[in-house]
Write an enzyme that holds these catalytic residues in place. Structure first.
Site: not given
Length: 198
Positions: A61-63
């Site tokens: 995801a946002s990683v």
């Protein structure tokens, strides 16, 4: 010392699972290039009762945002992108308007710093413009193509003029699409070449 390290990490993992702060985890610790601790604990899928394994695949995801940003900076360093260049240079059909409908031009640097005026649908009240336009946040409509999402996103008003404020958003998704066009390669290949292999 390794036994002490193992016990301390085990304690942190066991407490996090017992307190239900996490469902499952995989932890690896390396020293000098050698793995000195490895453990999979908890569930990979609680609903199906699948245990975590050391090779469990995770959604990042946002990683992925800092990974895409690092690759963009590498492209800027090579001269393939420029911080002050308009995104429309690489995505000519991506032209969202400023609040009130005035033309707006988003720069690569504004995508990197999340000051583009874009947002996420999940940050908006029910029935917000992203939801009305069918814009995907990424995980909600995984089959939506980037081209389709950009077309939808380019038809709505920004939440503020580019550079005027900060807002957590799909900016890095748009940046990834611009990177693909600038390099003539898919984003996963760029990430591999610029970040993962080096």
């Amino acid at each position: 010392m390794t036994d002490s390290l193992d016990a301390r990490i085990d304690d942190v993992i066991d407490r996090a699972l017992a307190e239900r702060r996490i469902v499952g985890t995989v932890v690896l610790v390396a020293r000098g290039g050698e793995i000195v601790y490895a453990r999979a604990a908890g569930d990979a899928d609680r609903e199906r009762g699948l245990p975590m394994a050391q090779n469990t695949v995770f959604r990042l995801a946002s990683v992925t945002k800092p990974i895409v940003a690092a690759a963009a900076l590498a492209m800027i360093e090579r001269g393939d992108l420029a911080l002050d260049a308009p995104v429309s240079r690489w995505l000519p059909d991506f032209r969202p308007s400023a609040p009130g409908g005035a033309p707006a031009e988003i720069a690569i640097g504004q995508l990197l710093t999340q000051t583009s005026g874009l947002s996420y649908g999940f940050l908006q009240p029910e029935g917000g413009p992203y939801l009305e336009a069918g814009v995907s946040d990424g995980l909600d409509l995984p089959d939506r193509s980037m081209a389709d999402n950009l077309a939808r996103l380019g038809q709505i008003e920004l939440f503020f003029p580019p550079g005027a404020a900060w807002n957590y958003s799909v900016s890095l998704d748009v940046l990834g699409a611009a990177m693909e066009q600038a390099a003539g390669k898919p984003l996963p290949q760029l990430i591999d070449e610029l970040i993962l292999r080096p």
